[in-house]
Scaffold this motif. Structure first.
Motif, PDB file in Angstrom:
ATOM      1  N   GLY A   1      -7.870  17.633  26.625  1.00 20.75           N
ATOM      2  CA  GLY A   1      -8.045  16.488  27.509  1.00 20.75           C
ATOM      3  C   GLY A   1      -7.803  16.883  28.958  1.00 20.75           C
TER       4      GLY A   1
ATOM      5  N   ASN B   1       1.927  15.390  28.830  1.00 20.43           N
ATOM      6  CA  ASN B   1       2.347  16.775  28.623  1.00 20.43           C
ATOM      7  C   ASN B   1       2.850  17.381  29.921  1.00 20.43           C
TER       8      ASN B   1
ATOM      9  N   LYS C   1       6.083  22.315  23.654  1.00 23.47           N
ATOM     10  CA  LYS C   1       4.699  22.300  23.187  1.00 23.47           C
ATOM     11  C   LYS C   1       3.957  23.285  24.069  1.00 23.47           C
TER      12      LYS C   1
END
Ligand code: NA7
Length: 544
Positions: A196, A218, A335
């Protein structure tokens, strides 16, 4: 003891991405009969499927490109520090041409099932074109991110516009990715992971309106891409052997080593200057070459997270939007960190609207678009950048059965159990390249997958020389490896963060199991262990 029959092939390799084509090539070079199978029309794997605008490497091209580094295509020249998808696909094709690999592949074909046949010590393989065949060795090279995760939203079939997953970009009649003209269109992007984050700034350039439906923000940092000039590339080419040796020394095979200091050992002023320099440098440095306790200490992590949050606040004009873009639920780097190009500035454009679907989820889709509460977001196109069922997802989609007909998916219901992440007991002669619990999935796959293919080739050559035709891990070796993988991961801040490398399974009794799919011990340690095993005559494996 199984009887020996001659199977149709020595090996079947599933996947024609960078790892699969190299594995197929190596086995062929070593005199084995091998069939490669891939669902795509041609080679490329992830670079074949991910054809969305903005798709590019987040690894330095020259550090990822094993076929160039290894001298298979020594003439290869990169045009950018972080190559875009079209160039990546040309790269894989150039390597496939040089290795003359396509003659060994069946494209546009999926493996439906693979059952271990104990009586004959072969794998019975069924393909989706109805063909059945046997092989001695089954090797999956399905990549960590190939099974698309498409959410099952209510009413999506009623939507009148176009909706698709980012890894299934619409194609023209000639099979090439369609150049969608977003001008005058209202576009929705669902998902703000690495994909994205690459798509959003590009679509925002031309779309009439872009709605970003964000569930979780994120931590994104600048990619810093630039063109590679002729002279610069000449110098890189001269260093190909050095680059390959260097990346083998780093934990992730990206060209970064961690700073050996702990965060608390460095005075604040020096620390900030260090972070500033890393933030301004291209690539993963801010994640992978920062202080060594980044993923071990909450306090240390918060210091860097606060620094990056400050950058987001500086770059986004609207303070409310900025706060929505700052993660609150996971530490920095727990992540994979999306590498961005003008991602945060995109939210300063009047045609870009951030919709928080964590607090107010999409209820359903209707003919015109997405419905949240009483509001309908009119859309012409919806791009699902919703990621992948990571690492084991592609294996789960094949009916794989080992000894006694046990299904792999059942054997791994509480999380994968493997030896070196390469084999599971009960599934003899089945190798999982870039699979769970090996040093390749959490790694620069271009290099780590290839090194693993070389290791497996050596093992199969050893077996041939020793007249072995059967290998599976001992129970003890598998347990020791698996316990260590889970224990290592549990010590990191990644343990409590949901990412594509963590498998969360709901059990029938209502309990939830969270298991890592990756090995975090680092590439050098992983390969040292693999070499010890090989040197010891494949200790930990039962060979027969
Ligand atoms: P990721 O990193 O797994 O991101 C997927 C994104 O999609 C993430 O923001 C998810 O939010 C979101 N998502 C997933 N399912 C839904 C639903 N049902 N509704 C709304 N949002 C959803 O995949 P990418 O393709 O971006 O990147 C994968 C890797 O490719 C990356 O790590 C690089 O290595 C290259 P969530 O965080 O789950 O709330």
């Amino acid at each position: 003891m199984p009887t020996i029959i001659n199977p149709d092939y020595d090996a079947v390799v599933i996947g024609a991405g960078v790892t699969g084509i190299y594995q197929t090539y190596l086995l062929d070079q070593n005199g084995m009969s091998v069939l490669g199978v891939d669902a795509a029309e041609d080679v490329g794997g992830t670079w074949y499927w991910n054809r969305y605008p903005g798709c590019r490497l987040d690894t330095e091209s020259y550090a990822y490109g094993y076929f160039a580094l290894k001298g298979i295509i020594p003439e290869w020249r990169w045009s950018e520090n972080f190559a875009g998808q079209p160039e990546m696909l040309r790269y894989v094709n150039a390597a496939a041409d040089r290795m003359d690999i396509r003659r060994l592949y069946k494209f546009k074909t999926k493996v439906v099932s693979a059952h271990y046949n104990e009586a004959d010590n072969v794998w019975d393989i069924r393909l989706d074109d109805g063909a059945c065949l046997t092989c001695r060795y089954l090797i999956s090279a399905t990549g960590p991110l190939s099974a698309s995760a498409m959410p099952d939203y209510k009413g999506l079939d009623l939507f009148q516009g176009e909706a698709f997953h980012s890894s299934r970009w619409p194609t023209d009649a000639d099979g090439k990715p369609r150049n969608i003209d977003f001008a005058g269109k209202r576009v929705g992007v669902i998902g703000t992971g690495a994909t994205g984050v690459q798509i959003i700034p590009i679509v925002a350039e031309t779309a009439q309106d872009l709605f970003v439906f964000q569930r979780t923000p994120n931590w994104c940092t600048p990619l810093g891409n630039s063109a590679l000039g002729e002279e610069e590339m000449d110098l890189i080419k001269a260093r190909f052997p050095t680059i390959l040796e260097y990346v083998k020394t780093t934990p992730t095979a990206f060209p970064y080593h961690r700073d050996t200091r702990k965060t608390s050992e460095v005075p604040e002023k020096e620390r900030n200057a260090f972070f500033e320099a890393l933030y301004d440098k291209p690539g993963y440095g801010i994640w992978l070459s920062t202080f060594r306790d980044l993923l071990l200490s909450k306090e240390s992590n918060k210091i860097l997270a606060d620094f990056v949050a400050g950058k987001i606040r500086q770059r986004v004009d609207d303070p409310e939007v900025a706060e929505k873009l700052i993660p609150v639920d996971h530490p920095f780097g727990a992540k994979r960190v999306p590498m961005e190009t003008n991602y945060y500035e995109t939210y300063n454009q009047p045609n870009v609207h951030l919709v928080d679907i964590k607090t107010t989820p999409i209820d359903e889709f209707v003919a015109q678009g997405a419905k949240i509460g009483e509001e309908i977001y009119d859309l012409d196109v919806i791009i699902f950048a919703t990621g992948f069922d990571g690492i084991t997802g592609s294996l789960d989609r094949i009916d794989i059965r080992g000894h006694d007909g046990v299904r792999l998916i059942d054997a791994w219901v509480d999380g994968p159990s493997t030896y070196l992440g390469l084999q599971a007991r009960g599934f003899p002669n089945f190798y999982t390249l870039v699979g769970p619990h090996n040093g390749s999935a959490f790694c620069n796959v271009g290099v780590c997958g290839a090194l693993q293919a070389e290791w497996v080739t050596q093992m199969l050559c050893y077996m041939k020389a020793g007249n072995y035709s059967y290998a599976q891990p001992t129970q003890a070796a598998e347990k020791q490896w698996t316990d260590a993988v889970y224990a290592d991961f549990a010590r990191t801040l990644m343990a409590d963060t949901n990412a594509w490398w963590v498998k969360v399974t709901q059990k029938p009794d209502g309990t939830t199991v969270r298991r890592t799919l990756v090995y975090v011990g680092g590439g050098p340690e992983y390969r040292k262990r693999c070499e010890e095993v090989a040197y010891g005559g494949y200790e930990g494996f039962e060979l027969a």
